[in-house]
Design a protein around this motif. Sequence first.
Motif, PDB file in Angstrom:
ATOM      1  N   VAL A   2       0.839  -1.197   0.000  1.00 32.88           N
ATOM      2  CA  VAL A   2       0.000   0.000   0.000  1.00 32.88           C
ATOM      3  C   VAL A   2       0.874   1.247   0.000  1.00 32.88           C
ATOM      4  O   VAL A   2       1.947   1.278   0.597  1.00 32.88           O
ATOM      5  CB  VAL A   2      -0.935   0.002   1.225  1.00 32.88           C
ATOM      6  N   SER A  25      -3.609   4.001  -1.066  1.00 37.60           N
ATOM      7  CA  SER A  25      -3.841   3.460  -2.410  1.00 37.60           C
ATOM      8  C   SER A  25      -4.799   2.279  -2.388  1.00 37.60           C
ATOM      9  O   SER A  25      -5.176   1.779  -3.449  1.00 37.60           O
ATOM     10  CB  SER A  25      -2.506   3.046  -3.051  1.00 37.60           C
ATOM     11  N   GLU A  26      -5.194   1.853  -1.174  1.00 38.04           N
ATOM     12  CA  GLU A  26      -6.142   0.763  -1.020  1.00 38.04           C
ATOM     13  C   GLU A  26      -7.221   1.185  -0.024  1.00 38.04           C
ATOM     14  O   GLU A  26      -7.074   2.182   0.672  1.00 38.04           O
ATOM     15  CB  GLU A  26      -5.437  -0.502  -0.526  1.00 38.04           C
ATOM     16  N   SER A  27      -8.248   0.392   0.054  1.00 37.88           N
ATOM     17  CA  SER A  27      -9.341   0.693   0.972  1.00 37.88           C
ATOM     18  C   SER A  27      -8.848   0.729   2.411  1.00 37.88           C
ATOM     19  O   SER A  27      -8.289  -0.234   2.914  1.00 37.88           O
ATOM     20  CB  SER A  27     -10.440  -0.364   0.833  1.00 37.88           C
ATOM     21  N   SER A  30      -9.928  -1.941   4.930  1.00 33.66           N
ATOM     22  CA  SER A  30      -9.443  -3.313   4.803  1.00 33.66           C
ATOM     23  C   SER A  30      -8.272  -3.616   5.725  1.00 33.66           C
ATOM     24  O   SER A  30      -7.857  -4.773   5.835  1.00 33.66           O
ATOM     25  CB  SER A  30      -9.020  -3.578   3.350  1.00 33.66           C
ATOM     26  N   ASN A  76     -10.805   6.679   0.944  1.00 37.21           N
ATOM     27  CA  ASN A  76      -9.591   5.931   1.319  1.00 37.21           C
ATOM     28  C   ASN A  76      -8.613   6.828   2.065  1.00 37.21           C
ATOM     29  O   ASN A  76      -7.400   6.831   1.799  1.00 37.21           O
ATOM     30  CB  ASN A  76      -8.908   5.318   0.085  1.00 37.21           C
TER      31      ASN A  76
END
Length: 115
Positions: A2, A25-27, A30, A76
């Motif tokens: 990430v 760059s990701e949820s 998560s 995000n």
Amino acid sequence: QVQLVESGGGLAQTGGSLRLSCAASESVSSFNAMGWYRQAPGKQREFVARINIIGNINYSDSVKGRFTISRDNAKNTVYLQMNSLKPEDTAVYYCNALRSPRSAWGQGTQVTVSS
């Protein structure tokens, strides 16, 4: 891996406010947890605030009642609202994302509080 990008640092006066942002760059939902740490000159990096996957929040005693961590899953992004700033809050602030056993760090953003 990430990517985490912090922004929002700068110069503030004692008693002032700043809001830091950490764009991932990701949820962000998560990760096991996302948090903020800081490192002042000549000192070790220290924990500031954390929000975990179910929304539980923890703060260090030094910022409790003054700082607020929050998360915007749609963007995000994790935020750190810093109020009632003190000179001792001066440090480089780092965003952290934990997805056990791996941990990722941003590049940091400088916060300077003048007296």
